[in-house]
Write an enzyme that holds these catalytic residues in place. Structure first.
Site, PDB file in Angstrom:
ATOM      1  N   ASP A 215      49.077  32.408  31.356  1.00 13.18           N
ATOM      2  CA  ASP A 215      48.632  32.211  32.840  1.00 13.18           C
ATOM      3  C   ASP A 215      48.565  33.664  33.256  1.00 13.18           C
ATOM      4  O   ASP A 215      47.830  33.981  34.683  1.00 13.18           O
ATOM      5  CB  ASP A 215      48.483  31.052  33.802  1.00 13.18           C
ATOM      6  CG  ASP A 215      48.079  31.447  35.333  1.00 13.18           C
ATOM      7  OD1 ASP A 215      46.638  30.988  35.471  1.00 13.18           O
ATOM      8  OD2 ASP A 215      49.369  31.243  36.049  1.00 13.18           O
ATOM      9  N   SER A 239      42.574  30.816  40.268  1.00 11.60           N
ATOM     10  CA  SER A 239      42.241  30.112  38.989  1.00 11.60           C
ATOM     11  C   SER A 239      41.904  29.068  39.509  1.00 11.60           C
ATOM     12  O   SER A 239      41.867  27.957  39.889  1.00 11.60           O
ATOM     13  CB  SER A 239      43.609  30.474  38.034  1.00 11.60           C
ATOM     14  OG  SER A 239      44.466  31.414  37.786  1.00 11.60           O
ATOM     15  N   GLN A 289      40.068  30.936  31.527  1.00  9.64           N
ATOM     16  CA  GLN A 289      40.058  30.621  32.193  1.00  9.64           C
ATOM     17  C   GLN A 289      38.598  31.240  33.663  1.00  9.64           C
ATOM     18  O   GLN A 289      37.999  32.157  32.858  1.00  9.64           O
ATOM     19  CB  GLN A 289      41.185  31.559  33.565  1.00  9.64           C
ATOM     20  CG  GLN A 289      41.451  30.976  34.888  1.00  9.64           C
ATOM     21  CD  GLN A 289      43.306  31.225  35.041  1.00  9.64           C
ATOM     22  OE1 GLN A 289      43.083  32.573  35.448  1.00  9.64           O
ATOM     23  NE2 GLN A 289      43.841  31.364  34.405  1.00  9.64           N
TER      24      GLN A 289
END
Length: 297
Positions: A215, A239, A289
């Site tokens: 991430d 996100s 994502q």
């Protein structure tokens, strides 16, 4: 004797302790942050990696091959998290778990993870049709946190500040000066690793560490094709979800080459993707994502 981080005298980051969740019941766990969080917002990579750790506690020898997370609310890095594991399936070769992540009375995230016992079909189907991008070795590159901020208005300033806050992640950008400006290709490349991982880390810890790293800087990738000022704090990226597919086991104490790129943006959202490679060119994981953009002016 405990060691301290280089610049601020904070306790050393301990990934083994971070993922060693406290079991409250057979399906409920409690986790904490690293204790030196510089931000008021909880890092998404920590949430997903700890949720994976909770799910792993109920599947025996099977290893995760994919996980999908939806972020529902922001959390605090200074408050404990609860992880409630729901057993959705235990089949002959697959186990599926759903994890609800909470903090106090807030529902932060839902994560579904699937685990596989390996190929028992005898088909022996295996191929890798993608190639790791050519790059310098991590030892030839300078740590991102050590690069100077010549201009706080440049496109790289946000990444430099983040690297100094996230000392537990060692990042070496490929061609960092190019990222100070608009990047028409929408791609960036970096070597990265998590500090403090033991040399004998097993596959389970390797997947937790890879998830934690997966991430890092990903959301901002969607801004790269646009003018550099889009990457300043006045233009936020959040996100919405996060997915990881694990392809190969990984020595968690070694470096990962993280290739990040964006494919599309419209309606205030962008798709960003990542490929994670071992030092010897094995394709370790795929990351996807969706990111929400918003003006903070």
């Amino acid at each position: 004797m405990s060691t301290t981080s280089r610049d601020h005298g904070l306790p050393s980051f301990d990934p083994v302790r971070l993922f060693d969740l406290e079991r409250i019941s057979p399906t409920r766990f409690v986790g904490h942050g690293p204790g030196n969080a510089p931000s008021s917002h909880l890092y998404g990579g920590q949430i997903v990696a700890q949720a994976l750790a909770a799910a792993q506690r109920s599947v025996g020898e099977r290893h995760c091959h994919s996980l999908h997370a939806y972020f529902l609310a922001a959390g605090s890095p200074r408050r404990p998290l609860t992880f409630d594991v729901e057993i959705l399936r235990d089949g002959g070769r697959f186990s599926i778990r759903r994890v609800r992540v909470g903090q106090d009375d807030r529902h932060l995230c839902d994560i579904t993870a699937s685990f596989h016992s390996g190929d028992a079909s005898g088909a022996n189907v295996e191929h890798q049709l993608v190639t790791m991008p050519h790059s310098s070795t991590p030892e030839e590159l300078v740590e991102l946190s050590a690069l100077p901020i010549h201009d706080e208005g440049c496109g790289l300033s946000g990444e430099l500040v983040l690297a100094r806050n996230f000392e537990q992640i060692d990042v070496r950008l490929i061609e960092p000066d190019a990222l100070r400006h608009q990047v028409p290709s929408g791609r960036r490349l970096m070597w990265t690793r998590l500090r403090g991982v033991p040399q004998d880390a097993n596959i389970t810890l390797g997947q937790q560490c890879l998830t934690y790293l997966s991430d890092y800087l990903v959301a901002g990738t969607g801004k790269l094709p646009h003018p550099a000022e889009y990457r300043l704090p006045l233009f936020g990226a959040t996100s919405l979800d996060h997915a990881v597919w694990f392809h190969k086991p990984w020595r968690a104490s070694d470096w990962v080459l993280f290739e990040q790129y964006t494919t599309f943006a419209a309606e205030g959202r962008a798709m960003v993707r990542g490929n994670m490679w071992s030092r010897d060119g094995e394709f370790l994981a795929s990351v996807v994502q969706e990111v929400l953009f918003r003006s903070l002016r």
